[in-house]
Enzyme design. Sequence first.
Site, mmCIF file in Angstrom:
data_model
loop_
_atom_site.group_PDB
_atom_site.id
_atom_site.type_symbol
_atom_site.label_atom_id
_atom_site.label_comp_id
_atom_site.label_asym_id
_atom_site.label_seq_id
_atom_site.Cartn_x
_atom_site.Cartn_y
_atom_site.Cartn_z
ATOM 1 N N ASP A 96 56.004 35.178 34.348
ATOM 2 C CA ASP A 96 54.575 34.982 34.207
ATOM 3 C C ASP A 96 53.882 36.339 34.366
ATOM 4 O O ASP A 96 54.462 37.279 34.914
ATOM 5 C CB ASP A 96 54.112 34.005 35.292
ATOM 6 N N ASP A 156 49.839 36.865 35.033
ATOM 7 C CA ASP A 156 48.732 36.899 35.976
ATOM 8 C C ASP A 156 49.170 36.468 37.381
ATOM 9 O O ASP A 156 49.784 35.416 37.554
ATOM 10 C CB ASP A 156 47.607 35.991 35.497
#
Length: 285
Positions: A75, A77
Site C-alpha cells: 500500500d 498512503d
Amino acid sequence: MTHVAVVTHEAGVSDALAQLLAEATGAAPRRLDDRAVEAAADEGAFARARAVLKGQADVNRIALANRRKKLLIADMDSTMIPVECIDEIADFAGVGEQVAAITEAAMRGELDFEGALRERVGLLKGLPVETLEQVYAERVRLNPGAAALVKTMNALGAMTALVSGGFTFFTARVAEEAGFQVNQANTLLEADGKLTGAPGVPILGRAAKLEALDRLCAEGGYGRADVIAVGDGANDLSMVEAAGLGVAYRAKPALEAGADACLRMSDLSALLHLQGIGDAEIVRG
C-alpha cells in the site's frame, strides 16, 4: 525448529534485548543487523519472548519454510509514505478536517471504500490541478526503510508493486522514488486545469488490491505463498490475508487482526528482517 521469533525496532535492538530473547526461547540468537535479531522459537517460546519484550520492540513469529518472498506488494498512503494524499490535497482545498474524518472512518473499515472515495473527491471539485504538484513537493516523502525495502527486494530478484486506493499522480512518483517496478491506483478526473470532483472508473479499492496480487502472481509464476504484502488499513485486508506473509505496518486494528506480523515500532526495513535478510544483503542509500 520450524519457526523463529524475530525482534525488530526502528531505533535498534540492543544486546540486552537480544539476551532477553535468548533467555525466553532457550536458543542462541542470530543478529541480522543493528535493528534485528532472531532466535528459534516454538509457540511457547514465542509467547514468552513476546511477554518479556512487550513494549520494547516488535516480536513476530515467522515460519522458516518459503521464508524469502518473490513478490512484494505494498500500500502507499500511511504505509510507504507517512500521509494520506487525499487528506493533504483537501487541506490545500480548505476541507481538510472534513475529508480526514471520512478517511479515518474508511481506514477503520466503518465506511464503504468506493462511497467514501467519491464523497471525498467531490469535495475537491474546482481545485487547480497544479496544486497536486505542490502537495507532492511539500507533503510527500518516503517512510524510513521504504527505499531499502524495495531496492533490496529488486536486487534479490523479486517483483515489487505499489498498489493504492489513492491516485496515480502520486503512485507514479512514489514508485519511481522508491524503485517499485509496478504501480496502480485511481485517477482524478480534470477539465480546464481543474479537478472535476469525480474519480475515474472503475474505482480501485480492497478487491482491486487482491486482484493485483493474483494477477502479478500469475504473470510471474508465483503462488500466494511467495508474496509478502504490507498495508495499514481495512482496505488492505484482503491482500494481506491472501499473502504468504501479510504485514500490518502501524496499522488499524481491523488489519492487525488479519495479519501474520505486526510492526508498531520498526521501520519498513523490518519486512526484510522478517524474511531473514540482514545487513550484508540490504541495499541502502
